[in-house]
Design a protein around this motif. Structure first.
Motif, PDB file in Angstrom:
ATOM      1  N   TRP A   1      43.916  43.248  28.274  1.00  0.00           N
ATOM      2  CA  TRP A   1      44.378  44.655  28.432  1.00  0.00           C
ATOM      3  C   TRP A   1      43.161  45.472  28.719  1.00  0.00           C
TER       4      TRP A   1
ATOM      5  N   GLN B   1      41.884  44.874  32.415  1.00  0.00           N
ATOM      6  CA  GLN B   1      42.886  45.604  33.406  1.00  0.00           C
ATOM      7  C   GLN B   1      42.613  47.114  33.106  1.00  0.00           C
TER       8      GLN B   1
ATOM      9  N   ALA C   1      52.434  46.538  26.942  1.00  0.00           N
ATOM     10  CA  ALA C   1      51.848  45.761  28.191  1.00  0.00           C
ATOM     11  C   ALA C   1      51.665  44.487  27.991  1.00  0.00           C
TER      12      ALA C   1
ATOM     13  N   SER D   1      58.417  44.447  28.045  1.00  0.00           N
ATOM     14  CA  SER D   1      57.123  44.706  28.609  1.00  0.00           C
ATOM     15  C   SER D   1      57.374  45.736  29.845  1.00  0.00           C
ATOM     16  N   HIS D   2      56.243  46.392  30.082  1.00  0.00           N
ATOM     17  CA  HIS D   2      56.329  47.590  31.433  1.00  0.00           C
ATOM     18  C   HIS D   2      56.823  47.130  32.522  1.00  0.00           C
ATOM     19  N   GLU D   3      56.699  45.771  32.995  1.00  0.00           N
ATOM     20  CA  GLU D   3      57.543  45.379  34.098  1.00  0.00           C
ATOM     21  C   GLU D   3      58.708  45.381  34.196  1.00  0.00           C
TER      22      GLU D   3
ATOM     23  N   GLU E   1      56.214  48.265  41.599  1.00  0.00           N
ATOM     24  CA  GLU E   1      54.819  48.063  41.144  1.00  0.00           C
ATOM     25  C   GLU E   1      54.062  49.164  41.297  1.00  0.00           C
TER      26      GLU E   1
ATOM     27  N   LEU F   1      51.404  50.040  37.828  1.00  0.00           N
ATOM     28  CA  LEU F   1      51.129  49.274  37.144  1.00  0.00           C
ATOM     29  C   LEU F   1      49.970  48.497  37.502  1.00  0.00           C
ATOM     30  N   PRO F   2      49.182  47.961  36.455  1.00  0.00           N
ATOM     31  CA  PRO F   2      49.230  48.216  34.877  1.00  0.00           C
ATOM     32  C   PRO F   2      48.940  49.632  34.709  1.00  0.00           C
ATOM     33  N   ASN F   3      49.817  49.951  33.439  1.00  0.00           N
ATOM     34  CA  ASN F   3      49.758  51.465  33.223  1.00  0.00           C
ATOM     35  C   ASN F   3      49.156  51.786  31.904  1.00  0.00           C
TER      36      ASN F   3
ATOM     37  N   GLN G   1      48.309  55.922  36.570  1.00  0.00           N
ATOM     38  CA  GLN G   1      48.126  55.017  35.502  1.00  0.00           C
ATOM     39  C   GLN G   1      47.380  55.559  34.483  1.00  0.00           C
TER      40      GLN G   1
END
Length: 560
Positions: free
Chosen positions: A262, A265, A316, A334-336, A342, A345-347, A466
């Protein structure tokens, strides 16, 4: 002389009452000492202890598995079992989750039932209090073995006192017990026309509630009018419009800031963004510091809100190491799973994540949104957050959303609130000027969907950021509250709450006081808002962990 004599008589009567009251109090204390002495001499249970409470010594069952909601349910089922075994008619109406269960029966059962309870060994450490017609207790609590079977009264509350440990103030009490309400027989008379010249009186055999409740205070007598009684009772037992009977979920957003993946990212995302667009504190490491708050917040639900149907933890792709994933009442998302595409993401933006919570598959229509630093602090009824008709309750604070332009002087919540006000004003909705308490948010999934269909661009802009951005709205906070108020989907409510900054002396003092008194409905522990040195942060971390362990020491079903 007559006036003087009357005054002297009244004074004498007053003195006699005081003397008698004192004698009764002395006798009560002596009887209590005898009961406790007898109990100590005959007690073979190692889990019973005398502990200080309310200025005197009281008998407690001590267990590290203390669960208030389970004690509440067990007390109710224990009393139901005895009534069924003895063939005593009894019934219940829906009651609030944060008060003693009420079981109704007939006055004619009173002496026999209480004699049975008095002689049952499992009730030897339980307490009772006579209850008056106004619902208030008459006198101090006494051990069940001291019950006088010949005393007539309207109701009695029975409960056991349970403590987590001899030194802990995390304890159960009368709210986890049972209120026995004894209905009295009565006759109702009414005149019915027989012919043009006369009337005959019709007598109806009924039973009357000794203490008011909102479902029914009069029913046909179940002995002489059995069928009518059951017909009336069936109607009276239905959920009223004022009572919440719909499913309510809890949704958390959580991140493990110590996760290397994380962190990588996050670093990658920062390299490609224009830092000038960010709110000052948006990327503060303290925002993602973890003191095991989520674990204790889940404990608070297990203890104080057992009516929560399911708990959803949005992360996440991370799962707390201590979480019991085999528990069907908790699920990690998950966020996804909730992002429509997309973009974004990632956020790392809580506003963006909150704008997608309504997309959780299987989420109840009504849900409470928790940050992981929110804690319930005593038993609550779902009516604390929703009305029976589904309306959300919102809790205004005295903090203001000033009518000035968004600037670098504004914090993230003020920026989001100002953006929401501008957005709602553009559609002709009423303006607002106040912020809200930092408490669990009572949300309606359908209202969020309605808002998104009306303001799709604002939702898209927010979820695409983000990190926190000056264009954000707080979909699960100030935006929802004010949109729901404007559309008639929410109304102001009241809640006893405190905002704790553990880095300040005042915050630490209030936290200690709250743990001792347990007089709030919920709190937020907002770590990171006060600048600290590394040494001070370590001290704050230790204080948070120790305080939470005092507040909620018992493990929950959600932990391994």
């Amino acid at each position: 002389m007559n006036v003087i004599a009357k005054k002297a008589k009244r004074f004498g009567a007053k003195v006699n009452r005081k003397v008698q009251s004192r004698i009764d109090e002395v006798n009560r204390k002596q009887n209590k000492k005898k009961s406790l002495k007898s109990l100590r001499e005959t007690n073979v249970r190692s889990d019973l202890m005398l502990l200080p409470a309310s200025g005197e010594q009281m008998l407690f069952r001590v267990t590290h598995k203390l669960n208030l909601s389970k004690i509440h349910a067990d007390s109710r089922s224990c009393m139901q079992k005895i009534l069924e075994e003895e063939g005593m008619i009894h019934w219940e109406f829906p009651t609030k989750a944060n008060v003693a269960s009420t079981i109704h029966t007939l006055q004619t059962n009173q002496n026999r039932l209480l004699t049975i309870l008095k002689n049952r060994p499992e009730f030897s450490h339980w307490y009772f209090q006579y209850i008056k017609q106004d619902g208030k207790p008459a006198g101090a609590p006494r051990l069940v073995r001291e019950i006088n079977g010949t005393t007539k009264f309207d109701a009695v509350r029975l409960y056991e006192r349970v403590a987590f440990s001899p030194t802990s103030n995390f304890r159960s009490g009368s709210s986890q017990g049972v209120l026995l309400s004894f209905w009295t027989e009565a006759q109702l008379g009414s005149n019915e026309s027989v012919d043009s010249d006369g009337y005959s009186e019709t007598i109806e055999q009924v039973i009357v509630a000794p203490i008011w409740n909102e479902n029914a205070t009069l029913l046909p007598n179940p002995v002489s009018r059995q069928e009518e009684f059951h017909n009336s009772l069936e109607k009276a037992m239905k959920t009223l419009s004022t009572q919440v009977d719909f499913a309510i979920d809890a949704v958390y957003t959580w991140v493990d800031g110590s996760d290397n993946v994380w962190q990588a990212q996050k670093a990658s995302a920062l390299n490609v963004l224009d830092a000038e667009e960010f709110v000052d504190e948006a990327v503060s490491d303290a925002r993602f510091a973890d003191h095991d708050e989520l674990k204790y917040s889940l404990r608070s639900i297990a203890q104080f809100a057992p009516w929560i149907r399911k708990i959803w933890i949005v992360s996440a792709g991370q799962t707390p190491k201590w979480l019991n994933m085999n528990n069907p009442r908790v699920e990690v998302v998950s966020h996804e799973d909730i992002w429509p595409d997309e973009v974004g993401l990632p956020n790392f933006n809580s506003h963006a994540i909150e704008s997608n919570l309504h997309r959780i598959k299987g989420l109840a229509d009504h849900y409470l949104y928790f940050n992981d630093d929110f804690f319930l602090t005593r038993p609550l009824d779902p009516g604390a957050f929703f009305f029976g008709n589904g309306l959300s309750k919102v809790f205004f604070s005295r903090a203001m959303v000033e009518f000035t332009e968004v600037s670098t002087l504004d914090n993230a919540s003020s920026i989001a609130a100002k953006n929401a006000r501008t957005l709602l004003d553009s559609r002709g909705y009423q303006l607002f000027s106040r912020k809200f308490f930092h408490t669990p948010s009572a949300l309606n999934r359908k209202i969020v969907e309605q808002a998104e269909s009306e303001f799709p661009d604002a939702f898209e802009i927010t979820r695409s950021a983000q990190f926190r951005d000056t264009m954000d709205i707080a979909v699960s906070g100030s935006f929802y509250f004010n949109y729901a108020l404007a559309t008639g989907s929410a109304v102001p409510g009241q809640i006893k709450y405190d905002y704790i900054d553990p880095a300040t002396e005042s915050g630490r003092d209030r936290m200690k006081r709250m743990i001792n008194r347990r007089d709030k409905d919920c709190i937020v522990i907002n770590d990171g808002s006060t600048p600290e040195t590394d040494e001070e942060r370590l001290r704050t971390d230790r204080f948070i962990r120790e305080s939470l362990d005092l507040l909620l020491p018992a493990k929950s079903e959600f932990e391994l």
